[in-house]
Every structure is written in C-alpha cells, then in structure tokens.
Design a protein around this motif. Sequence first.
Motif: not given
Length: 150
Positions: A40-65
């Motif tokens: 809890s002192d150093w781990f900010a957290g995580g994102v599980v972006a399993y689907q491509t659309r989640t990678k695009v919407a949440v982590l700004r991966v370019p569409a089509g990449c």
Amino acid sequence: MTPAERIADLATTHGYTVAVAESLTGGTLAADLAATEGSSDWFAGGVVAYQTRTKVAVLRVPAGCPVISAQCVSTMAASLAELMSADAVVTVSGAGGPEGQDGQPPGTTWFATLVRGRARTERRHFPGSPEEVLAASREFALRLLAEEMD
C-alpha cells in the motif's frame, strides 16, 4: 526472494511508485504485487485491458495498432505512468493461444517497462499451453520490472 518481493524491496528502498497494465496476464501481476508486504506504500495499482477496445479507450493505444507489438506496450506504459502517477511500470500484451493473434503465433508476448523515464521493450516467445504461456509471461514481466528498477 520472489520477483514481487524484489520489486517491493526496490520500491521501498528507492522510493518508486509502481503500476502495471496487463492484457494476457489478466490481473495476475497486480495480484502478485498487492500481496507483498507494504504494497500500500508503493503500489499505485493496475489496469487489466484484455480487449483491444479497452487498450484504445483507457490506455490510448492508437486504433488499428497491432496489440501484440512494441508500439502497443510502449503506449500502454506511457499512458499508465501518467494515469497512475507512477515512475516504475510494466506492461504486457501477447497471444496466449491456442490460436495466434495479429499475425503472431501463440506464445508471442511483448513487454514494456518505463522506469523514471527510461523505456524498454522486449518480445519473447513462450512455448506451451495457454496456462504455461501466461505463467511464463507473468514471471518474465515481474523479473523484467525488477531488473529495470535495480
């Protein structure tokens, strides 16, 4: 010492804030880190972006990449560092199998780290069942992050 314990030690010693963005590993990296003492002192957290659309919407991966590529995991790392205000991040995206994805054979996995502005990407191929690919990817991601933090 496990890789997660090594990351905990390095984070505590050097004042890192750590975060993970996962696709193939489905949240197991975050679970490993959260289970370490003092996380809890150093781990900010995580994102599980399993689907491509989640990678695009949440982590700004370019569409089509292609999601199994250096560009994808690098973008995930930069976006995650900003989103979580973290200075040590690891990201992973791969084809666990039994089928390939994006023209990549099963077992192909890309990793990225971004540690205090220093970026690294690496591609690995892990043989075996989907469970074996996931386990090998999980282990490699944590070891890679610990190595880059050291």
